[in-house]
Write a protein that holds these residues in place. Structure first.
Motif, mmCIF file in Angstrom:
data_model
loop_
_atom_site.group_PDB
_atom_site.id
_atom_site.type_symbol
_atom_site.label_atom_id
_atom_site.label_comp_id
_atom_site.label_asym_id
_atom_site.label_seq_id
_atom_site.Cartn_x
_atom_site.Cartn_y
_atom_site.Cartn_z
ATOM 1 N N LYS A 24 0.848 -1.190 0.000
ATOM 2 C CA LYS A 24 0.000 0.000 0.000
ATOM 3 C C LYS A 24 0.885 1.242 0.000
ATOM 4 O O LYS A 24 1.855 1.297 0.758
ATOM 5 C CB LYS A 24 -0.904 0.029 1.238
ATOM 6 C CG LYS A 24 -1.880 -1.120 1.298
ATOM 7 C CD LYS A 24 -3.022 -0.862 0.361
ATOM 8 C CE LYS A 24 -4.080 -1.956 0.569
ATOM 9 N NZ LYS A 24 -5.143 -1.854 -0.344
ATOM 10 N N PRO A 25 0.556 2.252 -0.833
ATOM 11 C CA PRO A 25 1.358 3.480 -0.828
ATOM 12 C C PRO A 25 1.398 4.113 0.560
ATOM 13 O O PRO A 25 0.460 3.985 1.350
ATOM 14 C CB PRO A 25 0.624 4.393 -1.813
ATOM 15 C CG PRO A 25 -0.126 3.466 -2.707
ATOM 16 C CD PRO A 25 -0.508 2.309 -1.828
ATOM 17 N N GLY A 29 1.070 9.509 -0.647
ATOM 18 C CA GLY A 29 1.368 8.809 -1.891
ATOM 19 C C GLY A 29 2.800 8.365 -2.044
ATOM 20 O O GLY A 29 3.226 8.002 -3.139
ATOM 21 N N LYS A 116 -4.959 1.064 -4.962
ATOM 22 C CA LYS A 116 -3.691 1.515 -5.542
ATOM 23 C C LYS A 116 -2.553 0.841 -4.772
ATOM 24 O O LYS A 116 -2.663 0.585 -3.578
ATOM 25 C CB LYS A 116 -3.551 3.030 -5.418
ATOM 26 C CG LYS A 116 -4.717 3.845 -5.943
ATOM 27 C CD LYS A 116 -4.794 3.872 -7.429
ATOM 28 C CE LYS A 116 -5.798 4.858 -7.990
ATOM 29 N NZ LYS A 116 -7.172 4.690 -7.629
ATOM 30 N N SER A 118 1.982 0.415 -4.450
ATOM 31 C CA SER A 118 3.353 0.735 -4.826
ATOM 32 C C SER A 118 3.949 -0.550 -5.395
ATOM 33 O O SER A 118 3.631 -1.647 -4.937
ATOM 34 C CB SER A 118 4.170 1.164 -3.603
ATOM 35 O OG SER A 118 3.767 2.410 -3.122
ATOM 36 N N CYS A 136 2.801 4.602 -7.089
ATOM 37 C CA CYS A 136 1.349 4.484 -7.252
ATOM 38 C C CYS A 136 1.003 3.808 -8.570
ATOM 39 O O CYS A 136 1.330 4.309 -9.651
ATOM 40 C CB CYS A 136 0.713 5.874 -7.179
ATOM 41 S SG CYS A 136 -1.087 5.835 -7.137
ATOM 42 N N CYS A 137 0.354 2.656 -8.477
ATOM 43 C CA CYS A 137 -0.061 1.884 -9.648
ATOM 44 C C CYS A 137 -1.474 1.365 -9.434
ATOM 45 O O CYS A 137 -1.883 1.080 -8.312
ATOM 46 C CB CYS A 137 0.827 0.657 -9.852
ATOM 47 S SG CYS A 137 2.552 0.997 -10.085
ATOM 48 N N GLY A 162 -0.162 10.145 -9.145
ATOM 49 C CA GLY A 162 -0.613 10.141 -7.760
ATOM 50 C C GLY A 162 -0.152 11.346 -6.954
ATOM 51 O O GLY A 162 0.373 12.318 -7.484
#
Length: 177
Positions: A24-25, A29, A116, A118, A136-137, A162
């Protein structure tokens, strides 16, 4: 003070046993500090795909180009996960598990999630090799099957700018401490 390898020379090649790690980011972000290895990826199943952004051109009546505006291209990383785990399927799909033992089933209710993540690509066994880190993907995963590899998952991580304000970093695998 040790000099950064990337600033003075090309880093070690990150070939071979490249791992895909996600988490998780972080706050605002930032790149996740807690990354989970997704497991084995197909040796031939990792690729980068860049799609050019829109191009707007302003031309005069004679067709002469007066001005041009280019939009940012899209960047996606495609990879094939071998034998994705129940936990990995549950991360990228809407699933529920029922039963126990031989009656245990993972029901897939949807192949879509808006979470989202990482993403980091690295070969942790090659100290000094390059890493690719995207804070962020948006990840999609499709089920697949072949008689040579069994059940696999075709994954696409689409990079987003992001909150962090950038797409990705190149880094290096640090020496074990």
């Amino acid at each position: 003070m040790a000099e950064n390898v990337l600033s003075t020379e090309t880093a070690e090649t990150s070939w071979g046993d490249v791992h895909v790690m996600m988490g998780k980011p972080g706050e605002s972000g930032a790149m996740s500090t807690t990354l989970e290895d997704l497991g084995s990826i197909d040796a031939e199943g990792l690729s980068f795909e860049t799609t050019d952004g829109a191009v707007y051109q302003l031309k005069d009546i004679n067709g002469k180009l007066i001005d041009e505006l280019r939009q940012e291209p899209d960047l996606a990383i495609n990879f094939t996960l071998l034998k994705p785990s129940e936990a990995t399927r549950g991360k990228f799909w809407d699933t529920e598990v029922s039963g126990t033992g031989n009656d245990r089933k993972q029901r897939v209710k949807s192949l879509i999630t808006q979470e989202k993540y990482s993403l980091k690509l690295a070969n942790p066994s090659v100290t000094g090799s390059e890493t690719f880190e995207a804070p962020c993907c948006l990840v999609t995963m499709k089920p697949a099957y072949s008689s040579q590899k069994g059940f696999t998952a075709e994954c696409t991580a689409r990079l987003l700018k992001g909150q962090a304000g950038y797409l990705f970093d190149f880094g290096v695998v640090a020496a074990a401490v």
